[in-house]
Design a protein around this motif. Structure first.
Motif, PDB file in Angstrom:
ATOM      1  N   ILE A 131      30.665 -12.455  22.475  1.00  0.00           N
ATOM      2  CA  ILE A 131      30.821 -10.538  22.441  1.00  0.00           C
ATOM      3  C   ILE A 131      31.121 -10.500  23.560  1.00  0.00           C
ATOM      4  O   ILE A 131      31.067 -10.568  24.552  1.00  0.00           O
ATOM      5  CB  ILE A 131      29.602 -10.535  22.436  1.00  0.00           C
ATOM      6  CG1 ILE A 131      27.950 -11.253  21.497  1.00  0.00           C
ATOM      7  CG2 ILE A 131      29.064  -9.384  22.420  1.00  0.00           C
ATOM      8  CD1 ILE A 131      27.125 -11.434  22.010  1.00  0.00           C
ATOM      9  N   GLY A 132      31.970  -9.741  24.054  1.00  0.00           N
ATOM     10  CA  GLY A 132      33.399  -8.668  24.676  1.00  0.00           C
ATOM     11  C   GLY A 132      32.427  -7.177  24.694  1.00  0.00           C
ATOM     12  O   GLY A 132      32.318  -6.464  24.110  1.00  0.00           O
ATOM     13  N   VAL A 133      32.417  -7.417  25.961  1.00  0.00           N
ATOM     14  CA  VAL A 133      31.511  -6.143  26.764  1.00  0.00           C
ATOM     15  C   VAL A 133      32.141  -5.287  27.705  1.00  0.00           C
ATOM     16  O   VAL A 133      32.801  -6.495  28.857  1.00  0.00           O
ATOM     17  CB  VAL A 133      30.016  -6.806  27.225  1.00  0.00           C
ATOM     18  CG1 VAL A 133      28.801  -5.789  27.090  1.00  0.00           C
ATOM     19  CG2 VAL A 133      29.019  -7.106  26.125  1.00  0.00           C
ATOM     20  N   GLU A 134      32.599  -4.799  28.037  1.00  0.00           N
ATOM     21  CA  GLU A 134      32.552  -3.522  29.124  1.00  0.00           C
ATOM     22  C   GLU A 134      31.909  -2.706  29.568  1.00  0.00           C
ATOM     23  O   GLU A 134      31.436  -2.010  29.660  1.00  0.00           O
ATOM     24  CB  GLU A 134      33.953  -3.025  28.423  1.00  0.00           C
ATOM     25  CG  GLU A 134      34.858  -1.841  29.064  1.00  0.00           C
ATOM     26  CD  GLU A 134      35.789  -1.065  29.034  1.00  0.00           C
ATOM     27  OE1 GLU A 134      35.449  -1.355  27.456  1.00  0.00           O
ATOM     28  OE2 GLU A 134      36.223  -1.000  29.424  1.00  0.00           O
ATOM     29  N   ALA A 165      32.091  -4.158  22.623  1.00  0.00           N
ATOM     30  CA  ALA A 165      34.334  -3.828  22.652  1.00  0.00           C
ATOM     31  C   ALA A 165      34.086  -4.987  21.961  1.00  0.00           C
ATOM     32  O   ALA A 165      35.319  -4.626  21.607  1.00  0.00           O
ATOM     33  CB  ALA A 165      34.805  -4.205  23.942  1.00  0.00           C
ATOM     34  N   GLY A 166      33.281  -5.376  20.829  1.00  0.00           N
ATOM     35  CA  GLY A 166      33.621  -6.425  19.529  1.00  0.00           C
ATOM     36  C   GLY A 166      32.800  -7.683  19.487  1.00  0.00           C
ATOM     37  O   GLY A 166      32.453  -8.502  20.884  1.00  0.00           O
ATOM     38  N   PRO A 222      44.312  -8.468  32.238  1.00  0.00           N
ATOM     39  CA  PRO A 222      43.762  -7.129  32.876  1.00  0.00           C
ATOM     40  C   PRO A 222      44.295  -7.000  34.023  1.00  0.00           C
ATOM     41  O   PRO A 222      43.898  -5.967  34.900  1.00  0.00           O
ATOM     42  CB  PRO A 222      42.716  -6.584  31.876  1.00  0.00           C
ATOM     43  CG  PRO A 222      42.375  -7.238  30.436  1.00  0.00           C
ATOM     44  CD  PRO A 222      42.893  -8.288  31.136  1.00  0.00           C
ATOM     45  N   ARG A 282      29.369  -0.933  27.395  1.00  0.00           N
ATOM     46  CA  ARG A 282      29.540  -1.286  25.995  1.00  0.00           C
ATOM     47  C   ARG A 282      30.222  -2.549  25.355  1.00  0.00           C
ATOM     48  O   ARG A 282      30.963  -2.916  25.671  1.00  0.00           O
ATOM     49  CB  ARG A 282      30.756  -0.456  26.130  1.00  0.00           C
ATOM     50  CG  ARG A 282      31.392   1.244  24.773  1.00  0.00           C
ATOM     51  CD  ARG A 282      32.980   1.851  24.613  1.00  0.00           C
ATOM     52  NE  ARG A 282      33.475   0.764  25.292  1.00  0.00           N
ATOM     53  CZ  ARG A 282      34.685   0.618  24.361  1.00  0.00           C
ATOM     54  NH1 ARG A 282      34.344   0.860  23.146  1.00  0.00           N
ATOM     55  NH2 ARG A 282      35.610  -0.099  24.537  1.00  0.00           N
ATOM     56  N   ARG A 327      38.036  -6.487  38.010  1.00  0.00           N
ATOM     57  CA  ARG A 327      39.045  -6.626  38.053  1.00  0.00           C
ATOM     58  C   ARG A 327      38.560  -6.722  40.195  1.00  0.00           C
ATOM     59  O   ARG A 327      37.769  -6.525  40.791  1.00  0.00           O
ATOM     60  CB  ARG A 327      38.975  -4.884  37.701  1.00  0.00           C
ATOM     61  CG  ARG A 327      39.506  -3.894  36.967  1.00  0.00           C
ATOM     62  CD  ARG A 327      39.352  -2.809  36.630  1.00  0.00           C
ATOM     63  NE  ARG A 327      40.466  -2.178  37.520  1.00  0.00           N
ATOM     64  CZ  ARG A 327      41.547  -1.655  37.711  1.00  0.00           C
ATOM     65  NH1 ARG A 327      42.358  -1.556  36.022  1.00  0.00           N
ATOM     66  NH2 ARG A 327      42.477  -1.484  38.538  1.00  0.00           N
ATOM     67  N   LEU A 338      34.662  -6.976  32.477  1.00  0.00           N
ATOM     68  CA  LEU A 338      35.004  -7.684  31.121  1.00  0.00           C
ATOM     69  C   LEU A 338      33.903  -8.645  31.246  1.00  0.00           C
ATOM     70  O   LEU A 338      33.712  -9.405  32.389  1.00  0.00           O
ATOM     71  CB  LEU A 338      36.185  -8.014  30.813  1.00  0.00           C
ATOM     72  CG  LEU A 338      36.879  -6.716  30.740  1.00  0.00           C
ATOM     73  CD1 LEU A 338      38.544  -7.094  30.248  1.00  0.00           C
ATOM     74  CD2 LEU A 338      36.335  -5.253  30.317  1.00  0.00           C
ATOM     75  N   GLN A 341      34.350  -2.138  37.473  1.00  0.00           N
ATOM     76  CA  GLN A 341      34.707  -2.499  36.353  1.00  0.00           C
ATOM     77  C   GLN A 341      35.362  -3.851  35.798  1.00  0.00           C
ATOM     78  O   GLN A 341      35.265  -4.181  36.754  1.00  0.00           O
ATOM     79  CB  GLN A 341      36.196  -1.572  36.322  1.00  0.00           C
ATOM     80  CG  GLN A 341      36.070  -0.157  35.749  1.00  0.00           C
ATOM     81  CD  GLN A 341      37.194   1.152  35.970  1.00  0.00           C
ATOM     82  OE1 GLN A 341      38.594   0.075  36.463  1.00  0.00           O
ATOM     83  NE2 GLN A 341      37.126   2.200  35.719  1.00  0.00           N
ATOM     84  N   THR A 392      41.654 -13.048  27.433  1.00  0.00           N
ATOM     85  CA  THR A 392      41.684 -11.631  27.116  1.00  0.00           C
ATOM     86  C   THR A 392      41.323 -11.070  27.868  1.00  0.00           C
ATOM     87  O   THR A 392      41.439 -10.294  28.522  1.00  0.00           O
ATOM     88  CB  THR A 392      41.387 -11.651  25.106  1.00  0.00           C
ATOM     89  OG1 THR A 392      42.200 -11.698  24.501  1.00  0.00           O
ATOM     90  CG2 THR A 392      40.851  -9.883  25.441  1.00  0.00           C
ATOM     91  N   LEU A 393      40.326 -11.699  28.314  1.00  0.00           N
ATOM     92  CA  LEU A 393      39.723 -11.035  29.757  1.00  0.00           C
ATOM     93  C   LEU A 393      40.701 -11.714  31.047  1.00  0.00           C
ATOM     94  O   LEU A 393      40.330  -9.819  31.952  1.00  0.00           O
ATOM     95  CB  LEU A 393      38.506 -12.355  29.360  1.00  0.00           C
ATOM     96  CG  LEU A 393      37.039 -12.234  29.266  1.00  0.00           C
ATOM     97  CD1 LEU A 393      36.128 -12.801  30.137  1.00  0.00           C
ATOM     98  CD2 LEU A 393      36.703 -10.690  28.431  1.00  0.00           C
TER      99      LEU A 393
END
Lengths: 185, 202
Positions: free
Chosen positions: B67-70, B133-134, B150, B131, B181, B78, B76, B146-147
């Protein structure tokens, strides 16, 4: 020998028994180059994380293999340094997926931007991109059989798919067994 | 194994402590969600060179549910909430239909990560939200990179924080892999009063 290519790394090989592999590609892209040296096939794989080194230029010493705009020329140089003739190079591109719908400050569309950046640099370098499996929301693993130049892609739930057949659009003296010069241009 | 980090041990300790508080809140929320007792390990905060990231959390081609969460707001980061495919029914002690799995996982991710974020927000006086994100069932390596992408633009190493939670009465384990980040890490350390050596653009 299987040679796994980690994030922000690249490998070039002319050993026919080598298999180059990038496992679990998400937003990263793997650029595969296959070409001929005088007697052997040469294959290279770059595992690229980000599209543009511009964001890091104010900070010297950053790994150029991390960014498409610096990693692709480096891979081209490495291929020709071991004797691959530039006009024989063919490229394949894999990865660049969008696993999650992250927002603009969290790396939205990094995968797509990676693919766009690599395509642009290949075009500028006049290297033909002959096959790609890019985008969507799935992870991928790519393997390159150096001896034949065959490239396969595997997704999490699915078998391996052939992206580039062995000796696809070219032949070499070493690997060619029949049908000599028809593919040579 | 001696990788030279930009973070000091005291900074990493502080981050582990903050993560521990967040993990406690997430564990409480997991108890509410599942109705089962929840166990947790002390979180780990690891600074990894990019070339080591893919293998650091398991085999990169292992199939997992993620589960991707932002986390947004004053910090900030992920988060990927990881569990074994097929373990979704264990979450609720029942067997949701396949069509409900996605909704169950999205709710789980939102609740755990909101609890995690709000506890850190309460601790630091920062405003944080979560939130989803998928949800994917895919290769672990693909989720990890993918994490990482960024947060890796300005650095050749990445800081990743791992929280492990488990249900005591069911064979189910959850991992929360957090990728902050670099500029958010600095902001958090400054807020905590832990020395900060340099600014980072992220």
């Amino acid at each position: 020998m299987i040679r796994f290519v980690a994030i922000a790394q690249q490998v070039v090989s002319e050993e026919p028994d080598d298999v180059l592999a990038a496992t679990g590609l998400g937003s990263c892209v793997a650029l595969v180059l296959v070409g001929e040296a005088s007697r052997v096939v040469v294959a290279g794989l770059a595992h690229v994380l980000l599209p543009d080194s511009g964001v890091a230029q104010s900070r010297p010493g950053r790994d150029p293999l991390k960014f498409a705009d610096t990693a692709v020329p480096r891979l081209l140089d490495s291929m020709t340094a071991v004797g691959a003739r530039r006009r024989t190079l063919r490229a394949a591109l894999v990865g660049g997926s969008r696993m999650f719908d992250f927002g603009p400050t969290s790396g939205r569309d990094i995968g797509e931007r990676n693919a766009v950046s690599v395509r642009r640099i290949l075009h500028e370098a006049r290297i033909e991109l002959v096959a790609e499996d890019v985008g969507g929301a799935c992870g991928r693993t790519v393997r390159v059989e150096v001896g034949s130049g065959r490239v396969t892609v595997q997704r999490a739930r699915g078998g391996a798919m052939e992206l580039l057949p062995a000796r696809s659009a070219w032949t070499t003296r070493r690997n060619q067994q029949h049908g000599a010069s028809a593919d040579r241009r | 194994m001696s990788h030279t980090s930009r973070y000091t041990e005291s900074e990493l300790d502080a981050l582990r402590e903050v993560a521990n508080i967040g993990a406690g809140a997430a564990a409480t929320e997991l108890y509410r969600f599942s109705g089962s007792g929840v166990g947790m390990h002390v979180p780990s905060s690891r600074v990894l060179p990019l070339e080591d990231v893919l293998d650091a959390f398991g085999s990169p081609d292992e199939e997992i549910t993620a589960i991707g969460v932002e986390i947004t707001g004053d910090l900030q980061l992920l988060i990927a909430v990881l569990l074994r495919p097929g373990d979704v029914p264990l979450l609720e002690g029942g067997r949701p239909a396949a069509s409900e799995s996605q909704a169950v996982l999205e709710e789980l991710g939102e609740r755990l990560c909101s609890a995690f974020a709000h506890s850190i927000g309460d601790l630091t006086g920062m405003r944080l939200g979560a939130r989803v994100a998928g949800v994917v069932v895919d290769m672990l390596g693909a989720v990890v990179e993918t994490l990482v992408a960024p947060i890796a633009a300005s650095r050749d190493e990445v800081l990743l924080v791992e929280l492990d939670l488990g249900l005591e009465t069911r064979d189910l384990e959850l991992r929360l892999l957090c990728a902050p980040r670099p500029d958010s890490v600095r902001r958090l350390l400054e807020r905590l009063g832990v020395s900060s050596r340099e600014e980072d653009a992220g």
